[in-house]
Design a protein around this motif. Structure first.
Motif, short mmCIF file in Angstrom:
data_model
loop_
_atom_site.label_atom_id
_atom_site.label_comp_id
_atom_site.label_asym_id
_atom_site.label_seq_id
_atom_site.Cartn_x
_atom_site.Cartn_y
_atom_site.Cartn_z
N SER A 169 1.13 -5.46 -5.94
CA SER A 169 0.47 -6.76 -6.07
C SER A 169 0.65 -7.60 -4.82
O SER A 169 1.78 -7.72 -4.29
CB SER A 169 0.99 -7.51 -7.29
N PHE A 170 -0.44 -8.25 -4.37
CA PHE A 170 -0.42 -9.03 -3.15
C PHE A 170 -0.86 -10.46 -3.42
O PHE A 170 -1.77 -10.70 -4.23
CB PHE A 170 -1.35 -8.41 -2.10
N SER A 171 -0.21 -11.41 -2.73
CA SER A 171 -0.63 -12.81 -2.77
C SER A 171 -0.65 -13.34 -1.36
O SER A 171 0.36 -13.27 -0.64
CB SER A 171 0.34 -13.64 -3.62
N GLN A 172 -1.82 -13.85 -0.94
CA GLN A 172 -1.94 -14.41 0.41
C GLN A 172 -1.53 -15.88 0.34
O GLN A 172 -2.24 -16.71 -0.20
CB GLN A 172 -3.36 -14.27 0.94
N VAL B 63 -2.31 -1.57 -10.57
CA VAL B 63 -2.84 -2.59 -9.66
C VAL B 63 -2.51 -2.10 -8.26
O VAL B 63 -1.37 -1.72 -8.00
CB VAL B 63 -2.19 -3.96 -9.90
N ASN B 64 -3.50 -2.10 -7.36
CA ASN B 64 -3.21 -1.62 -6.01
C ASN B 64 -3.90 -2.53 -4.98
O ASN B 64 -5.09 -2.39 -4.70
CB ASN B 64 -3.66 -0.18 -5.82
N ASP B 65 -3.13 -3.46 -4.42
CA ASP B 65 -3.63 -4.43 -3.44
C ASP B 65 -3.23 -4.07 -2.01
O ASP B 65 -3.20 -4.94 -1.13
CB ASP B 65 -3.08 -5.83 -3.76
N LEU C 10 3.95 -9.20 -0.90
CA LEU C 10 3.53 -7.90 -1.42
C LEU C 10 4.65 -7.34 -2.27
O LEU C 10 5.77 -7.17 -1.78
CB LEU C 10 3.21 -6.93 -0.28
N GLY D 58 -1.38 -9.15 -13.84
CA GLY D 58 -2.44 -8.66 -12.97
C GLY D 58 -3.27 -7.53 -13.55
O GLY D 58 -4.12 -6.96 -12.86
N THR E 299 -0.95 -14.00 -8.61
CA THR E 299 -0.85 -15.22 -7.80
C THR E 299 -0.41 -16.42 -8.63
O THR E 299 0.23 -17.33 -8.12
CB THR E 299 -2.19 -15.52 -7.12
N ASP F 264 -5.54 -5.27 0.90
CA ASP F 264 -5.44 -6.67 1.32
C ASP F 264 -4.24 -6.89 2.24
O ASP F 264 -4.31 -7.62 3.22
CB ASP F 264 -5.31 -7.57 0.09
#
Length: 475
Positions: free
Chosen positions: A470-473, A224-226, A424, A436, A409, A229
């Motif tokens: 992994s990213f979560s805004q 997984v590569n966010d 992140l 994810g 998320t 973002d």
């Protein structure tokens, strides 16, 4: 526990999990290494009172190892005056005072290191002793080839950024984006040298895990590569001209990984993607290699005089009658450049350390908004909070047995969308929990060599060869 996910956590009694392997195989080795370290320091001391107290600590650590290996009940943390004693003991009571081999893995592993620390914190002469320091500094010394490679690369990049006015704005933006990706991936794979896992590798093996060629070969293993973002979040705040653009890094390992974390921090500040970087170390020696404030000081001390640090034989080299090769003038100058850059940033308040006892509490980060509200509110002031390494990922997700296709998320619960915190996670996989992934991806990797196959184990996620970004805004 009341704020945790209802998805069941991994447990030390699950024979198909890395929790089982950790409790039975890894933890006794780690305690033994701690005993050996204290014994060595006792023999080097000429203070009789310190020697006697050190022998008492050795006996306590030996008793801890016996309790673990004989699956005894966990006993309450002794009161050493720290606020987390009641936190640990209340949760231990809620768990029904369990045995070592039938307990949630995350709590048990945190409890193990808190028990180790208690023997030192209750002493007079060893109160601030870091039983893992020797391992951490020796591993940083062994990382010399990768350290020098990155020092040269970093110096060139920073120098170019200061002088290159030829590119168009679009060209500068694209270069900045590429560099952000590279710096973050360096940080990601720097975690390949987690000392709590590398209990039997040689220094030569460690060196093979580092360096640019190893990173390039590992890019295909980022599941997984966010990063894109996360970059856009930082770039947006830069374009808007926000006066303070803060990035937080919740640190993981000392030594080479701290070095690459500072490479990233220095790049963020030099490029203008951040105006302030807040580093979050642990407040006590933790999970063998985790950063404590003293590691930061020792690290800068090594860079202040790199020839002395790298050319002085280690204790093991002395026993083998080996002499390290001298540093070249260029290598010394490159490391000196880093030292000057980072100490300037630290002195000017752009790069600061902010430890908090919450990072060494038991349990996961689902509890953060309810248990440590001040820290939670503070993190909301950051444009991006980077959580480094496997343990932070386990804590973010509650170390729970999620279906691997569960969105990141969702798995981070209260720190997900709407939390006010942009998260992140940079994580090389060294534990069962992973989220994810696309449907069927976990099963596909399990079929690979040493992937776990039909045994029910997710062995591919145990060895640090695969990674997720992994990213979560949250705002």
């Amino acid at each position: 526990m009341e704020f945790d996910t209802k998805t069941p956590p991994y447990r030390t009694g699950d024979k198909s999990s890395f929790a089982y392997v950790s409790a039975r195989d890894r933890w006794p080795v780690i305690i033994t290494q701690a005993i050996d370290d204290v014994y060595r320091s006792v023999t080097e001391s000429d203070d009789s009172a310190k020697q006697e107290e050190g022998k008492k600590i050795i006996a306590e650590l030996a008793r801890l190892k016996y309790e673990l290996q004989h699956d005894r009940q966990l006993t309450p943390i002794r009161d050493d005056g720290k606020a987390d004693v009641s936190v640990y003991n209340h949760e231990l009571e809620q768990l029904g005072t369990p045995n070592w081999f039938d307990i949630p893995w995350l709590f048990c592993e945190c409890y193990l290191y808190r028990r180790i620390n208690t023997s030192f914190s209750l002493s007079t002469h060893w109160k601030t002793y870091d039983v893992f320091y020797r391992q951490k500094i020796n591993t940083f010394r062994s990382s010399r080839p990768a350290v020098l490679e990155l020092a040269a690369r970093y110096k060139d990049l920073i120098t170019q950024m200061g002088h290159d006015r030829r590119k168009t704005e679009a060209g500068r933006d694209e270069a900045q984006r590429i560099l952000f990706f590279e710096m973050c991936e360096i940080c990601l794979w720097g975690n390949a040298t987690d000392l709590s896992l590398l209990t039997s590798l040689t220094y030569e093996d460690i060196q093979k895990l580092q360096g640019s060629e190893a990173r390039k070969a590992s890019e295909k293993n980022i599941l997984v590569n966010d990063l894109g973002d996360a970059y856009e979040v930082l770039k947006k705040s830069q374009r808007e001209g926000k006066k303070e653009r803060r990035v937080d890094i919740v640190l993981d390992n000392a030594g080479f990984e701290l070095y690459v974390d500072l490479i990233l921090a220095g790049y963020l500040l030099s490029s203008g993607l951040a105006t302030l970087v807040v580093l979050h170390p642990k407040s006590i020696p933790w999970f063998v290699s985790d950063v404590v404030p003293g590691d930061f000081a020792a690290f800068l001390g090594a860079l202040a005089d790199p020839k002395r640090f790298y050319e002085t034989p280690s204790d093991d080299e002395k026993l083998q009658d080996k002499t390290p090769p001298p540093l070249s003038e260029k290598d010394s100058a490159d490391l000196g450049f880093l030292f000057q850059e980072w100490t300037r940033m630290h002195a000017e308040g752009q790069l600061i350390l902010r430890p908090n006892a919450f990072w060494t509490y038991p349990g996961g980060y689902w509890r953060l908004p309810s248990v440590e509200k001040n820290l939670y509110e503070d993190l909301k002031n950051s444009e991006l909070v980077i959580f480094k390494g496997d343990l932070n990922y386990r804590k973010l997700t509650g170390d729970a047995a999620w279906d691997p296709s569960t969105p990141f998320t969702e798995a981070i619960g209260p720190l997900g969308p709407g939390s006010g915190v942009n998260v992140l996670a940079l994580r090389t996989c060294k534990a069962d929990v992973v989220v994810g992934l696309t449907p069927g991806q976990d099963e596909e990797i399990r079929e690979k060599e040493e992937g776990g196959g039909d045994g029910g184990a997710r062995k591919w996620a145990w060895n640090g060869k695969w990674a997720v970004v992994s990213f979560s805004q949250g705002r």
